[in-house]
Design a protein around this motif. Structure first.
Motif, PDB file in Angstrom:
ATOM      1  N   GLY A   8       0.839  -1.070   0.153  1.00  0.00           N
ATOM      2  CA  GLY A   8       0.184  -0.126  -0.054  1.00  0.00           C
ATOM      3  C   GLY A   8       0.890   1.063  -0.069  1.00  0.00           C
ATOM      4  N   LEU A   9       2.045   1.381  -0.533  1.00  0.00           N
ATOM      5  CA  LEU A   9       2.832   2.401  -0.923  1.00  0.00           C
ATOM      6  C   LEU A   9       2.880   3.110  -2.143  1.00  0.00           C
ATOM      7  N   ALA A  13       8.394   5.725  -1.527  1.00  0.00           N
ATOM      8  CA  ALA A  13       8.436   5.437  -0.271  1.00  0.00           C
ATOM      9  C   ALA A  13       9.753   5.223   0.576  1.00  0.00           C
ATOM     10  N   THR A  14      10.003   5.668   1.585  1.00  0.00           N
ATOM     11  CA  THR A  14      11.116   5.633   2.271  1.00  0.00           C
ATOM     12  C   THR A  14      11.258   4.158   2.896  1.00  0.00           C
ATOM     13  N   LYS A  19       8.830  -0.270   6.329  1.00  0.00           N
ATOM     14  CA  LYS A  19       8.931  -0.936   7.574  1.00  0.00           C
ATOM     15  C   LYS A  19       7.712  -0.786   8.207  1.00  0.00           C
ATOM     16  N   ALA A  20       7.247   0.371   8.371  1.00  0.00           N
ATOM     17  CA  ALA A  20       5.991   0.749   9.233  1.00  0.00           C
ATOM     18  C   ALA A  20       4.833  -0.062   8.584  1.00  0.00           C
ATOM     19  N   ALA A  21       4.523  -0.104   7.080  1.00  0.00           N
ATOM     20  CA  ALA A  21       3.608  -0.816   6.354  1.00  0.00           C
ATOM     21  C   ALA A  21       3.822  -2.303   6.569  1.00  0.00           C
ATOM     22  N   PHE A  22       4.975  -2.863   6.550  1.00  0.00           N
ATOM     23  CA  PHE A  22       5.139  -4.292   6.642  1.00  0.00           C
ATOM     24  C   PHE A  22       4.773  -4.696   7.889  1.00  0.00           C
ATOM     25  N   LYS A  23       5.069  -4.067   9.174  1.00  0.00           N
ATOM     26  CA  LYS A  23       4.723  -4.417  10.377  1.00  0.00           C
ATOM     27  C   LYS A  23       3.173  -4.419  10.634  1.00  0.00           C
ATOM     28  N   LYS A  24       2.440  -3.398  10.031  1.00  0.00           N
ATOM     29  CA  LYS A  24       0.901  -3.417  10.013  1.00  0.00           C
ATOM     30  C   LYS A  24       0.484  -4.494   9.546  1.00  0.00           C
ATOM     31  N   TYR A  56       8.410  -6.915   1.356  1.00  0.00           N
ATOM     32  CA  TYR A  56       9.424  -6.290   2.252  1.00  0.00           C
ATOM     33  C   TYR A  56      10.954  -6.680   1.935  1.00  0.00           C
ATOM     34  N   GLU A  57      11.141  -7.732   1.933  1.00  0.00           N
ATOM     35  CA  GLU A  57      12.407  -8.172   1.636  1.00  0.00           C
ATOM     36  C   GLU A  57      12.706  -7.580   0.369  1.00  0.00           C
TER      37      GLU A  57
END
Length: 144
Positions: A8-9, A13-14, A19-24, A56-57
């Protein structure tokens, strides 16, 4: 599969946003969270978690991200040399001639500064780059 859409980026994206999107998303679709659900819900959660993890990877590793963006841009309606060059330069890869490569190798393997395209330098540089990637080296090690 578009890794940016999975998380969803936007393409700009930085790493912090990734990282924040992945955790969520990882918390939402982790297979352990759906262990008491119906089989198809478990299966869908597992597939979604794999997609999120792969995205993410790829997006957190600068080399993988640059390669992914280049391939998705080139395959999605034509190659725009300016934008690809700009993106590769942004993530620390030089461009010389018409081949993409590491800055330390840009003058020798990829055809020298500023020339035409599709020559021996491009193919040789690409072959060397492919042979020196970690996965290729691991495959050669296993094959031996």
């Amino acid at each position: 599969m578009d890794h940016y859409k999975v998380l969803g980026l936007e393409k700009t994206a930085t790493k912090e946003e990734i990282k924040a999107a992945f955790k969520k998303l990882a918390l939402q679709c982790h297979p352990d969270k759906h262990s008491q659900s119906l089989k198809y819900v478990q299966h869908n959660a597992k597939l979604r978690f794999k997609q999120v993890s792969e995205a993410y990877e790829v997006l957190m590793d600068d080399r993988k991200r640059a390669k992914y963006n280049y391939q998705s841009h080139a395959g999605g309606g034509g190659l725009c040399r300016y934008q690809c060059t700009e993106y590769y330069s942004k993530y620390g890869y030089g461009k010389s001639g018409s081949g993409y490569g590491d800055k330390t190798r840009s003058s020798g393997l990829n055809g020298g500064g500023g020339g035409g395209g599709g020559g021996f330098g491009d193919k040789f540089g690409t072959a060397i780059w492919n042979l020196t990637t970690r996965s290729s080296l691991l495959n050669l090690g296993y094959a031996a």
